[in-house]
Design a protein around this motif. Sequence first.
Motif, mmCIF file in Angstrom:
data_model
loop_
_atom_site.group_PDB
_atom_site.id
_atom_site.type_symbol
_atom_site.label_atom_id
_atom_site.label_comp_id
_atom_site.label_asym_id
_atom_site.label_seq_id
_atom_site.Cartn_x
_atom_site.Cartn_y
_atom_site.Cartn_z
ATOM 1 N N LEU A 6 -3.403 -47.078 -18.636
ATOM 2 C CA LEU A 6 -4.010 -47.136 -19.960
ATOM 3 C C LEU A 6 -3.409 -48.255 -20.801
ATOM 4 O O LEU A 6 -2.188 -48.377 -20.875
ATOM 5 N N PRO A 7 -4.259 -49.050 -21.457
ATOM 6 C CA PRO A 7 -3.720 -50.012 -22.408
ATOM 7 C C PRO A 7 -3.042 -49.250 -23.551
ATOM 8 O O PRO A 7 -3.502 -48.187 -23.971
ATOM 9 N N ARG A 8 -1.974 -49.778 -24.048
ATOM 10 C CA ARG A 8 -1.179 -49.099 -25.074
ATOM 11 C C ARG A 8 -2.009 -48.726 -26.306
ATOM 12 O O ARG A 8 -1.805 -47.681 -26.902
ATOM 13 N N VAL A 59 2.795 -41.843 -29.565
ATOM 14 C CA VAL A 59 3.134 -43.102 -28.908
ATOM 15 C C VAL A 59 4.267 -43.754 -29.694
ATOM 16 O O VAL A 59 4.155 -43.982 -30.895
ATOM 17 N N ARG A 60 5.349 -44.008 -29.020
ATOM 18 C CA ARG A 60 6.523 -44.618 -29.655
ATOM 19 C C ARG A 60 6.306 -46.117 -29.829
ATOM 20 O O ARG A 60 5.639 -46.757 -29.010
#
Length: 151
Positions: A6-8, A59-60
């Motif tokens: 997955l793209p970020r 998401v960090r």
Amino acid sequence: MKIRRLPRRELPDVRKQFIRMIDDNVHPDAIKAALRLGRSTFFDWRRKYRTGGAEALMVRPIPGGAPKLTDRQESRLRGLIVGRDPRQFQFDFALWTRKIVRDLIRREFEVEMTPQGVGKLLRRLGLSPQRPVYRAQQQDPEAVRRWKTEE
């Protein structure tokens, strides 16, 4: 079913869908198929959600400093480099080097970068080191043709 990386930028939305589906008691196989998740990713995310809630799936931020150039500046830099010769920008050498790109960035955007940072930036822009094609500039095509046919 093909598992994908997955793209970020898509991760937050996919994880929100995942949480909704878990809360709606959707079967694990259906979740994995719908979101195209691998088995270990599914169980890892489910464990994190059960122990830490939605916060655990946030998401960090990417570690490290902020990029020195904006997306617009990076796009402009790529346009300046691709299909151009450094001599068009009054550089002495005909091939793009990290040092020349670094000097161009300093000149155009007033931003200082390390040679390593320039290399990473060029990689991110999809530009890779290329070896130039060597050809004798004084080569006579007719003499080459004769040499190939006669000798």
